[in-house]
Structure formats: structure tokens, C-alpha cells
Write a protein that holds these residues in place. Sequence first.
Motif, PDB file in Angstrom:
ATOM      1  N   MET A  45       0.846  -1.203   0.000  1.00  0.00           N
ATOM      2  CA  MET A  45       0.000   0.000   0.000  1.00  0.00           C
ATOM      3  C   MET A  45       0.883   1.256   0.000  1.00  0.00           C
ATOM      4  N   GLN A  46       0.710   2.108  -1.006  1.00  0.00           N
ATOM      5  CA  GLN A  46       1.455   3.368  -1.072  1.00  0.00           C
ATOM      6  C   GLN A  46       0.644   4.463  -0.382  1.00  0.00           C
ATOM      7  N   LYS A  47       1.286   5.160   0.541  1.00  0.00           N
ATOM      8  CA  LYS A  47       0.611   6.195   1.310  1.00  0.00           C
ATOM      9  C   LYS A  47       0.847   7.570   0.675  1.00  0.00           C
ATOM     10  N   PHE A  48      -0.231   8.322   0.520  1.00  0.00           N
ATOM     11  CA  PHE A  48      -0.161   9.688  -0.009  1.00  0.00           C
ATOM     12  C   PHE A  48      -0.918  10.625   0.912  1.00  0.00           C
ATOM     13  N   ASP A  49      -0.612  11.903   0.788  1.00  0.00           N
ATOM     14  CA  ASP A  49      -1.409  12.909   1.503  1.00  0.00           C
ATOM     15  C   ASP A  49      -2.730  13.149   0.783  1.00  0.00           C
ATOM     16  N   ALA A  50      -2.695  13.080  -0.552  1.00  0.00           N
ATOM     17  CA  ALA A  50      -3.895  13.314  -1.344  1.00  0.00           C
ATOM     18  C   ALA A  50      -3.889  12.440  -2.581  1.00  0.00           C
ATOM     19  N   ILE A  51      -5.072  11.987  -2.960  1.00  0.00           N
ATOM     20  CA  ILE A  51      -5.270  11.247  -4.202  1.00  0.00           C
ATOM     21  C   ILE A  51      -6.321  12.000  -5.011  1.00  0.00           C
ATOM     22  N   ILE A  52      -6.018  12.237  -6.270  1.00  0.00           N
ATOM     23  CA  ILE A  52      -6.962  12.893  -7.180  1.00  0.00           C
ATOM     24  C   ILE A  52      -7.317  11.905  -8.282  1.00  0.00           C
ATOM     25  N   ILE A  53      -8.608  11.649  -8.441  1.00  0.00           N
ATOM     26  CA  ILE A  53      -9.063  10.713  -9.468  1.00  0.00           C
ATOM     27  C   ILE A  53      -9.590  11.527 -10.643  1.00  0.00           C
ATOM     28  N   GLY A  54      -8.854  11.539 -11.727  1.00  0.00           N
ATOM     29  CA  GLY A  54      -9.241  12.301 -12.907  1.00  0.00           C
ATOM     30  C   GLY A  54      -8.354  13.513 -13.105  1.00  0.00           C
ATOM     31  N   SER A  55      -7.877  13.682 -14.347  1.00  0.00           N
ATOM     32  CA  SER A  55      -6.935  14.772 -14.620  1.00  0.00           C
ATOM     33  C   SER A  55      -7.558  15.863 -15.483  1.00  0.00           C
ATOM     34  N   GLY A  56      -8.816  16.182 -15.194  1.00  0.00           N
ATOM     35  CA  GLY A  56      -9.493  17.243 -15.927  1.00  0.00           C
ATOM     36  C   GLY A  56      -9.089  18.625 -15.443  1.00  0.00           C
ATOM     37  N   GLN A  57      -9.931  19.597 -15.760  1.00  0.00           N
ATOM     38  CA  GLN A  57      -9.586  20.992 -15.478  1.00  0.00           C
ATOM     39  C   GLN A  57      -9.744  21.369 -14.013  1.00  0.00           C
ATOM     40  N   GLY A  58     -10.250  20.458 -13.194  1.00  0.00           N
ATOM     41  CA  GLY A  58     -10.242  20.648 -11.747  1.00  0.00           C
ATOM     42  C   GLY A  58      -9.110  19.869 -11.110  1.00  0.00           C
ATOM     43  N   GLY A  59      -8.956  18.619 -11.519  1.00  0.00           N
ATOM     44  CA  GLY A  59      -7.977  17.732 -10.890  1.00  0.00           C
ATOM     45  C   GLY A  59      -6.541  18.088 -11.159  1.00  0.00           C
ATOM     46  N   THR A  60      -6.206  18.430 -12.399  1.00  0.00           N
ATOM     47  CA  THR A  60      -4.811  18.689 -12.749  1.00  0.00           C
ATOM     48  C   THR A  60      -4.217  19.902 -12.027  1.00  0.00           C
ATOM     49  N   PRO A  61      -4.869  21.074 -12.081  1.00  0.00           N
ATOM     50  CA  PRO A  61      -4.280  22.208 -11.361  1.00  0.00           C
ATOM     51  C   PRO A  61      -4.266  22.016  -9.853  1.00  0.00           C
ATOM     52  N   LEU A  62      -5.274  21.304  -9.311  1.00  0.00           N
ATOM     53  CA  LEU A  62      -5.281  21.045  -7.873  1.00  0.00           C
ATOM     54  C   LEU A  62      -4.100  20.161  -7.495  1.00  0.00           C
ATOM     55  N   ALA A  63      -3.816  19.158  -8.315  1.00  0.00           N
ATOM     56  CA  ALA A  63      -2.678  18.276  -8.041  1.00  0.00           C
ATOM     57  C   ALA A  63      -1.381  19.065  -7.976  1.00  0.00           C
ATOM     58  N   GLY A  64      -1.202  19.985  -8.929  1.00  0.00           N
ATOM     59  CA  GLY A  64       0.013  20.792  -8.934  1.00  0.00           C
ATOM     60  C   GLY A  64       0.133  21.670  -7.710  1.00  0.00           C
ATOM     61  N   LYS A  65      -0.967  22.255  -7.275  1.00  0.00           N
ATOM     62  CA  LYS A  65      -0.939  23.144  -6.112  1.00  0.00           C
ATOM     63  C   LYS A  65      -0.687  22.372  -4.819  1.00  0.00           C
ATOM     64  N   LEU A  66      -1.328  21.208  -4.694  1.00  0.00           N
ATOM     65  CA  LEU A  66      -1.110  20.404  -3.495  1.00  0.00           C
ATOM     66  C   LEU A  66       0.337  19.933  -3.418  1.00  0.00           C
TER      67      LEU A  66
ATOM     68  N   ALA B 141      -4.958   7.572   1.123  1.00  0.00           N
ATOM     69  CA  ALA B 141      -4.730   8.979   1.483  1.00  0.00           C
ATOM     70  C   ALA B 141      -5.877   9.465   2.347  1.00  0.00           C
ATOM     71  N   GLU B 142      -5.592  10.475   3.153  1.00  0.00           N
ATOM     72  CA  GLU B 142      -6.625  11.072   4.003  1.00  0.00           C
ATOM     73  C   GLU B 142      -7.543  11.980   3.194  1.00  0.00           C
ATOM     74  N   TYR B 143      -6.988  12.584   2.138  1.00  0.00           N
ATOM     75  CA  TYR B 143      -7.796  13.466   1.291  1.00  0.00           C
ATOM     76  C   TYR B 143      -7.910  12.849  -0.103  1.00  0.00           C
ATOM     77  N   ILE B 144      -9.144  12.763  -0.601  1.00  0.00           N
ATOM     78  CA  ILE B 144      -9.383  12.223  -1.938  1.00  0.00           C
ATOM     79  C   ILE B 144     -10.297  13.187  -2.696  1.00  0.00           C
ATOM     80  N   PHE B 145      -9.922  13.491  -3.927  1.00  0.00           N
ATOM     81  CA  PHE B 145     -10.674  14.433  -4.758  1.00  0.00           C
ATOM     82  C   PHE B 145     -11.108  13.717  -6.043  1.00  0.00           C
ATOM     83  N   ILE B 146     -12.410  13.630  -6.255  1.00  0.00           N
ATOM     84  CA  ILE B 146     -12.952  12.918  -7.409  1.00  0.00           C
ATOM     85  C   ILE B 146     -13.265  13.921  -8.513  1.00  0.00           C
ATOM     86  N   ASN B 147     -12.654  13.715  -9.677  1.00  0.00           N
ATOM     87  CA  ASN B 147     -12.800  14.627 -10.809  1.00  0.00           C
ATOM     88  C   ASN B 147     -12.950  13.806 -12.094  1.00  0.00           C
ATOM     89  N   THR B 148     -13.852  12.805 -12.036  1.00  0.00           N
ATOM     90  CA  THR B 148     -13.958  11.839 -13.127  1.00  0.00           C
ATOM     91  C   THR B 148     -14.854  12.287 -14.276  1.00  0.00           C
TER      92      THR B 148
END
Length: 461
Positions: free
Chosen positions: A1-22, A137-144
Motif C-alpha cells: 500500500m502506497q501512502k499519499f497525503d492526497a489522491i486525485i481521481i481524474g486529470s481534468g480541469q479541476g484535478g490537474t491544477p489542484l494536483a500541482g498546487k497540493l 490517502a486522508e484526502y481524496i478528490f474525485i474529478n472523473t
Amino acid sequence: MQKFDAIIIGSGQGGTPLAGKLAAKGWKTAIIEQRYVGGTCINDGCTPTKAMIACAEVANTVLHSNRWGVHCVGFNVDMPFVVGRKNNIVEEFRNGINTRLDETPNLTLFMGTAVFTGPKSIKVMGEELGEEHKLAAEYIFINTGTTPYIPPIKGIDKVPYLTSTTILDQVVVPKELIILGGSYVALELGQLYLRLGSSVIILEAASQLLSKEDPDVSVVIRNMLEQEGMQIHTNASATEVSKTDNSIAVTATIEGKPQTLQGTHLLVATGRKPQTAALELHKTNVLTNDKGFIQVNEKLETSAPGIYALGDVNGGPAFTHISYNDHLLVYKNLFESANLSTKDRQLPYCMFTDPQLGRIGLSEQAALKKGLPFKVAKLPMNKVARAVETGHITGFIKALVHEYDNTILGAAIIGKEGGELVSVLQMAMLGGITATQVRDMIFAHPLYAESLNNLFMSLDQ
């Protein structure tokens, strides 16, 4: 199991910039993409369609060049070139996103399908057979996002219908295109292929095109498309489709009467559905509505603590710029204690027909429902100097103004670069600039924006 602070599902126009900022904040971040980075906008929506619409606009200008005193003897549409140009632009944008993701510290891209295995754990089934990654991860962001919705019409599963995604790869112009739907996607694509040489028929179930817009907006859009040669039927519900040797037959009830229409191609543009089924959200306590859209509050939080839903998948306004704003809202609330919410945020949008429909704020129907006292300022495009000079006089500018304090409540602009012009009023609304102030403002002559002087001057008459 790989541990992350955040997981973002989907690399659309919400997920991609959020991933970069986090990641920039030092969070160990994973972003999961099933198909192509960039989401619907880059791969299937805004970017490819607007690239092809630009080609169609050139074709239309050449076809009618005599209006400007330029006489051409015929032309040919090189459809493989049009599609290739579109593909090159999409690939350039997509590669740019891939590069940024690869070069961002603290950020890992996983290509594959995300499936929840627990409240905060995810399994990614990779592109290679048997490839699997387990993340938590403790934080998960769904952007599917969403995918085209295919209504349960009799025979639909037996005909080679097109969607807003698959039609963009057709390297031959459809000879006869029947379109189910009469909203933004249907009309943009309908005009696009009409101008490239298709015969186009629109079947819209509602009593008017663009059912959420004011009737005067719908009427002008319908008239302009019919003048170009499009056949439009409202109060038209398809009941059955079938395939013959060289065509597709669509049986529909039109204004209460059954009719059968024939076409070489069928485009289904009747809306979109959320991409949530594969996520197995029942393992997370994330609730969805009866259509599968993820339920969120005004801060985009789901019913499961630490899990958010951004963009089309949450059932909000299905626009790229709203998805992008979703990521700003979430980020600023997490790191800047901004306490932002989706309530009462501005909702600008533009339909990229030619001319465009630019919209912001309340329509007349919405203002009436709210019981607001308002007056309407309206100016036809044939009274706009810039429009007359350039030969683009179809449409009008309309703004709703509060009866008592002269604040601008909303606007609809049908005209050349209508989306750009409505943005001027959007900023006026955000800044509390009144209709009176815009009326007296200095604009460079002869811009389309200068017409806003005359628009609000009409309220004084």
C-alpha cells in the motif's frame, strides 16, 4: 500500500491544477487518469470542437465571400486535414499537461482505472494486464467527469450512432446528419458539420431550442441556423431507430404526429451522465443522486469526510471553467481559510455557434421567478457600429438592470464574439459597476464593447 497525503481521481480541469498546487505545498500527491490527461475539455470537448469550428467558419466565410465583394469560384473541404489539425492541437495541449505532471515534485501520475477498496483506499488497475497499484490517502478528490448519455430508444443499440466524442474523428463529412438534442453541444456540432457540407436535421424534445434560455434568445438562434439551411424540429421525440443498407431511419413524434426521417449518420447529443459506476463508491459512504452524480455541499465536500467531488461529476454546471473554479475553491478553503462556497458564484458561459451566445447572471425568466424588480435594455446587432462595419449583424445585446439601484443582474449577447463582450458585463457585475456608469464609460472606438454605451442609454428613452 502506497501512502499519499492526497489522491486525485481524474486529470481534468479541476484535478490537474489542484494536483500541482497540493504538490507545491509539499503534499505527497497521486493523480489517477484512466484514458488521457486533460479530461473532456482537452480531448473531446472544448479544444477539439473549437479547433474544428474555426475551420468551418473559414468555409462559411469563403462560401459567402461575395457579401464583402470578394468572389470565389467554389472550394473543397479537406476533412482529413481538418481532423488532423484538430488532433495536432489536442496532442500539443495533452503533451504539455503530461510534461507538467511529470516534472512536478511530490506528484505521481498513475494511468489506469480507480476503484475504491475502502473509505480512504483505492486500487488502480493499470493499462498493462495484471498491473495493479494500491493507494491510500486522508484526502481524496474525485474529478472523473461525465460521458455521453444514450437514451433508451428502441433499436439504438443496433445502429452505428455517433457521440460528441466519436464524430470528431470522422474523416468524411457526413452527407445527412440527424442530431438528437437541441442544446449547446448539438447546435455547435450541427452548425460545424452544416458548414462543412452536411445536410443537418435537429430533433429537440422540448418546445424550443436551448430550453433553459429566454424565448427571444431561442428564436434568434433558431432563425439564424435555419437561414443557413439547418432543419429544426422541436417538440420532437425519437421513438425508434433502425439501420437500412445506406442510411439510418429515425422514427419520431413531431408536434404530436409520427414521422420517419432518413440520414446517413446519427449523432446522439442528449446530455451526459456521470462517470461514477466503476468507482464503487458504496465502499466510501459517498452518496450519489438517482442519476449517479455525487452529492456535495456548497464547499464541494461529499458525505464522506475528506472526500471531495469537483467538476461535472458533482452535477453542478457542466462547464470547464466551473471545474477549474472548483479547484480554486477547494484549495483556498484548505490552505487559506477562505471559507468560499459555490453559492451565488458567477456562472458565465458561451455557446460557440457563429455568432456566439454569451451569458452571465439571470435570464428574464429567472428574474421573474425570483420576483425581482427589473428593466430590460436591448440593442439589436444591426445598430452596433462594429457589427455593421464587419458584416456581422445577426443577434442582439440584452441586459437585465435592477429597477431601483441600476445594478446589472444578467445579460445575454448573441453576436460576433458575444462571449468576449459578455465578459465585460461580468466584470461590471462583480465590481458593482452600475448600468449608468457603463453607459457613461469611455470605450475605444469602434469596439463591440462601445455598444454598451448605447445599450444602457436605451433605458433613458
